[in-house]
Design an enzyme around this catalytic site. Structure first.
Site, PDB file in Angstrom:
ATOM      1  CB  SER A 185      28.578  42.016  27.073  1.00 36.71           C
ATOM      2  OG  SER A 185      29.069  43.228  27.419  1.00 36.71           O
TER       3      SER A 185
ATOM      4  CE1 TYR B  77      34.732  40.113  26.762  1.00 40.25           C
ATOM      5  CE2 TYR B  77      33.666  42.294  26.680  1.00 40.25           C
ATOM      6  CZ  TYR B  77      33.555  40.852  27.100  1.00 40.25           C
ATOM      7  OH  TYR B  77      32.610  40.342  28.019  1.00 40.25           O
TER       8      TYR B  77
ATOM      9  CE  LYS C  49      31.792  37.867  25.792  1.00 35.55           C
ATOM     10  NZ  LYS C  49      31.580  36.651  26.444  1.00 35.55           N
TER      11      LYS C  49
ATOM     12  CG  ASN D 185      28.223  47.694  33.959  1.00 33.84           C
ATOM     13  OD1 ASN D 185      27.406  47.509  33.114  1.00 33.84           O
ATOM     14  ND2 ASN D 185      29.557  48.237  33.976  1.00 33.84           N
TER      15      ASN D 185
END
Ligand code: NAD
Ligand code: UFG
Length: 339
Positions: free
Chosen positions: A125, A150, A154, A180
């Site tokens: 991400s 979170y 990643k 996104n």
């Protein structure tokens, strides 16, 4: 390379990846515990492609089960999408997130190592860049400090896979850093089906459009952007899915750890999204400007030219198509996969 396992393949992104892989002639095996998805997504992918998926309901924390599936299905590469992904929830339940995402990934990698499957494509991400000093972001930007557990999962998972390659160069590791993802398959049959009140902008907007939610909370209009609202690089989920197919297609020529931004390279603000959604879909989106959401950054968008140069990947869809497709999915499936 033919047999591809997708962990988390019943989810929003995984189901679109499954469809594109099938359409490109790969065999698709999905491994998912359905904690945030429904098997219905896979049935619809089968319906759309006329091809079948081997589905295993299971948890990546179950190393022996993963091993069995890898062996039985003669898996050659794994696309690792399985994760918990709700940023706010990760702040409240860090142990759950670290356990599921980190321990789960360690379990998956151990299973792969034991059976000798050493090709992994990882759903990473843009959050790993933290708050970048400048935009657009290229892959050689330093990683930053994510603002929530979170994001840290990643970043840590990227590090774990990188270290694995250092220890054993036979591992091929492709880190796909998604910006996104929004939109849905053009058929309106598969799309994003969040449980409860959506955290992300697009599903929130479409639920306002359909009348399930009264108005959009716009988190802040005092950012350093063209209209004061947050700017992001939105990418159509089908283009994103095709990026995975390109990564698999090119696996033989890639060596080591390769990082790719998957993004369009264009930044749009929250109000750009609202206005464009209204224009292309003819639906009014009520909104109220509110205070900033904790942990949000003002602006992020990518330079995605590496993926074009190395993988031959380009995005076919612009913002208008993304918003039309998001709306078609929501309109045709007001309750997601629940009939
Ligand atoms: P999703 O929740 O729709 O899909 C994730 C899937 O993983 C779900 O089907 C869930 O049931 C499954 N899963 C979770 N934990 C599991 C476990 N322990 N064992 C087996 N299955 C498990 O989310 P998504 O939007 O499709 O995201 C896919 C991946 O992409 C995730 O890793 C996410 O972190 C990453 N990502 C998503 C975004 C985004 O905005 N959607 C952005 C960047 C990265
Ligand atoms: N926003 C609103 N109202 C909402 C939801 C979002 O105004 O109800 C705004 C946010 O403040 C931000 C923009 O819309 O400016 C986009 O927000 P999202 O929650 O859709 O996306 P984020 O960029 O905050 O986060 C997403 C994923 C994360 C991932 C990150 C970077 O949700 O998992 O992109 O890749 F880490």
């Amino acid at each position: 390379m033919k047999n591809i396992l997708i962990t988390g393949g019943a989810g929003f992104i995984g189901s679109h990846v499954a469809l594109e892989l099938l359409d490109s002639g790969y065999n698709v095996i999905v491994y998912d515990n359905l904690s945030n998805s429904s098997e219905e997504s896979l049935k619809r992918v089968e319906e759309l492609t006329g091809l079948s998926i081997s589905f295993y309901k299971g948890d990546i924390l179950d190393t022996n089960h993963v091993k069995e599936v890898l062996e039985k299905e003669k898996i050659e590469a794994v696309i690792h999408c399985a994760a918990l992904k709700a940023v706010g929830e990760s702040v409240k339940k860090p142990l759950l997130y670290y356990h599921n995402n980190i321990t789960g990934t360690l379990s998956l990698l151990s299973a792969m190592e034991e059976v000798g499957v050493k090709n992994i494509i990882f759903s990473s991400s843009a959050t790993v860049y933290g708050d970048p000093e400048t935009v657009p972001i290229t892959e050689d930007f330093p990683k930053g400090a994510p603002t929530n557990p979170y994001g840290w999962t990643k970043s840590m998972m990227e590090q774990i896979m990188t270290d694995l390659h250092t220890a054993d160069p036979n591992w091929k590791v492709i880190l796909l850093r998604y910006f996104n993802p929004i939109g849905a398959h053009k058929s309106g049959r598969i799309g994003e089906d969040p449980k409860g009140i959506p955290n992300n902008l697009l599903p929130y907007v479409t639920q306002v459009a359909i009348g399930k939610l009264p108005y959009l909370h716009v988190y802040g209009d005092d950012y350093d952007t063209h209209d004061g609202t947050g700017v992001r690089d939105y990418i159509h989920v089908v283009d994103l899915a095709k990026g995975h197919v390109k990564a698999i297609d090119n696996l033989d020529k890639l060596t080591g750890v390769e990082i790719f931004n998957l993004a369009t390279g264009h930044g749009y603000s929250v109000l750009d999204i609202v206005k464009t959604f209204e224009k292309v879909n003819g639906v009014k989106i009520e909104y109220k400007i509110e205070g900033r959401r904790e942990g949000d950054i003002d602006e992020t968008y990518a330079d995605a030219s590496k993926a074009e140069k190395v993988l031959g990947w380009i995005c076919d869809n612009g913002l208008e198509e993304m918003l039309e497709d998001s709306w078609r999915w929501q309109k045709n499936n007001p309750n997601g996969y629940e009939e």
